[in-house]
Design a protein around this motif. Structure first.
Motif, PDB file in Angstrom:
ATOM      1  N   THR A  13       0.787  -1.583   0.454  1.00 14.99           N
ATOM      2  CA  THR A  13       0.113   0.016  -0.041  1.00 14.99           C
ATOM      3  C   THR A  13       1.056   1.093  -0.877  1.00 14.99           C
ATOM      4  O   THR A  13       0.196   2.535   0.101  1.00 14.99           O
ATOM      5  CB  THR A  13       0.031  -0.060   0.967  1.00 14.99           C
ATOM      6  N   GLN A  34       5.013   5.156   6.868  1.00 18.85           N
ATOM      7  CA  GLN A  34       3.722   5.794   7.254  1.00 18.85           C
ATOM      8  C   GLN A  34       2.147   4.875   7.074  1.00 18.85           C
ATOM      9  O   GLN A  34       1.616   4.622   5.655  1.00 18.85           O
ATOM     10  CB  GLN A  34       3.121   7.231   6.286  1.00 18.85           C
ATOM     11  N   ALA A  36      -0.688   6.127   8.084  1.00 17.00           N
ATOM     12  CA  ALA A  36      -1.777   6.243   7.375  1.00 17.00           C
ATOM     13  C   ALA A  36      -2.318   5.759   5.959  1.00 17.00           C
ATOM     14  O   ALA A  36      -3.391   5.759   5.120  1.00 17.00           O
ATOM     15  CB  ALA A  36      -1.436   7.767   7.314  1.00 17.00           C
ATOM     16  N   LEU A  37      -1.246   5.249   5.592  1.00 17.91           N
ATOM     17  CA  LEU A  37      -1.195   4.890   3.763  1.00 17.91           C
ATOM     18  C   LEU A  37      -1.469   3.285   3.984  1.00 17.91           C
ATOM     19  O   LEU A  37      -2.293   3.361   2.538  1.00 17.91           O
ATOM     20  CB  LEU A  37      -0.312   5.042   2.932  1.00 17.91           C
ATOM     21  N   GLN A  40      -5.625   4.202   5.775  1.00 20.15           N
ATOM     22  CA  GLN A  40      -6.895   4.120   4.993  1.00 20.15           C
ATOM     23  C   GLN A  40      -7.466   3.317   3.902  1.00 20.15           C
ATOM     24  O   GLN A  40      -8.839   3.138   3.608  1.00 20.15           O
ATOM     25  CB  GLN A  40      -6.052   5.078   2.780  1.00 20.15           C
ATOM     26  N   HIS A  41      -6.961   2.047   4.024  1.00 19.35           N
ATOM     27  CA  HIS A  41      -7.899   1.335   3.237  1.00 19.35           C
ATOM     28  C   HIS A  41      -8.746   0.270   4.979  1.00 19.35           C
ATOM     29  O   HIS A  41      -7.607  -0.157   5.066  1.00 19.35           O
ATOM     30  CB  HIS A  41      -7.022  -0.215   2.609  1.00 19.35           C
ATOM     31  N   ALA A  42      -9.324   0.459   4.725  1.00 24.15           N
ATOM     32  CA  ALA A  42     -10.197  -0.098   5.675  1.00 24.15           C
ATOM     33  C   ALA A  42     -10.483  -1.395   6.005  1.00 24.15           C
ATOM     34  O   ALA A  42     -10.600  -2.094   6.993  1.00 24.15           O
ATOM     35  CB  ALA A  42     -12.210   0.564   5.374  1.00 24.15           C
ATOM     36  N   VAL A  73      -7.545   5.406  14.239  1.00 23.54           N
ATOM     37  CA  VAL A  73      -7.941   4.218  13.461  1.00 23.54           C
ATOM     38  C   VAL A  73      -7.928   3.058  13.466  1.00 23.54           C
ATOM     39  O   VAL A  73      -8.437   2.292  13.687  1.00 23.54           O
ATOM     40  CB  VAL A  73      -7.569   4.342  11.724  1.00 23.54           C
ATOM     41  N   ASP A 115      -0.145   3.436  16.157  1.00 23.29           N
ATOM     42  CA  ASP A 115       0.298   2.718  15.167  1.00 23.29           C
ATOM     43  C   ASP A 115       0.746   2.151  15.070  1.00 23.29           C
ATOM     44  O   ASP A 115       1.604   0.708  14.963  1.00 23.29           O
ATOM     45  CB  ASP A 115      -0.295   3.656  13.608  1.00 23.29           C
TER      46      ASP A 115
END
Ligand SMILES: [Zn+2]
Length: 195
Positions: A13, A34, A36-37, A40-42, A73, A115
């Motif tokens: 990703t 990172q 978040a990258l 971002q894929h739930a 998240v 995270d």
């Protein structure tokens, strides 16, 4: 979920890049992470949440708490998998605090989730903040541990994968010596001429 499986999802990703990077600290690294990258894929976030929850299914966790923004998240997904409530802490005047009317039931069994753990500093601050509010913080977890197991947050701690991201001063950087241009991830801007 095995370490290699976690790392592979990060690579696929673009959340783990390999190259020549200038980090926010000004240090240079051959890796850049990172979260978040991938999050971002739930469906990936959900999978990591379930994998973390697996470690705590017999602990009777009623509350999951995470430091904002990075932990929100994944913390939410862990709470979903455990059937627990989810809240987050954020800085107020530099101090990690519960805001937005969030509160804790005295003695509530709590898991702190982040995270990435690097030094463990924000996890530890969140543990302390929750304890001060009356929670019974029994453990902490992250997707990635960059401390190589060394971060001590005062409670039992697990991570889905351990990943070293070595960084060096530009004067000691091998990629710089080879004349390779360095990039600042996120900005897509080349910082060292050579393109
Ligand atoms: Zn360099």
């Amino acid at each position: 979920m095995r370490t290699e499986e976690v790392i592979e999802k990060f690579r696929a990703t673009g959340a783990l890049l390999e190259g020549h990077f200038v980090l926010t600290s000004g240090l240079h690294s051959t890796n850049y992470l990172q979260c978040a990258l991938v999050l971002q894929h739930a469906s990936e976030a959900e999978g990591f949440g379930r994998a973390i929850a697996e470690h705590f299914k017999t602990d009777g966790i009623r509350l999951v708490a995470a430091p904002a923004i990075g932990g929100i998240v994944i913390g939410h997904e862990v709470a979903r998998a455990l059937g627990a409530r989810f809240i987050w802490t954020e800085r107020e005047d530099g101090k990690m605090s519960l805001r937005r009317g969030f509160s804790v039931v005295p003695g509530e069994k709590t898991l702190v989730v982040e995270d990435v753990v690097t030094t463990g500093g924000s996890t530890l601050e969140t543990v302390n903040s929750l304890r001060a509010a009356g929670a019974n913080v029994i453990a902490a977890a992250s997707i990635i541990d960059r401390s190589l197991g060394k971060a001590d947050v005062g409670v039992r701690r697990i991570a889905l994968a351990t990943l070293e991201v070595p960084s060096v001063d530009p004067s000691a950087c091998d990629a710089c010596k080879r004349g390779e241009p360095a990039t600042k991830p996120g900005s897509r801007k080349r910082l060292v001429s050579g393109q």
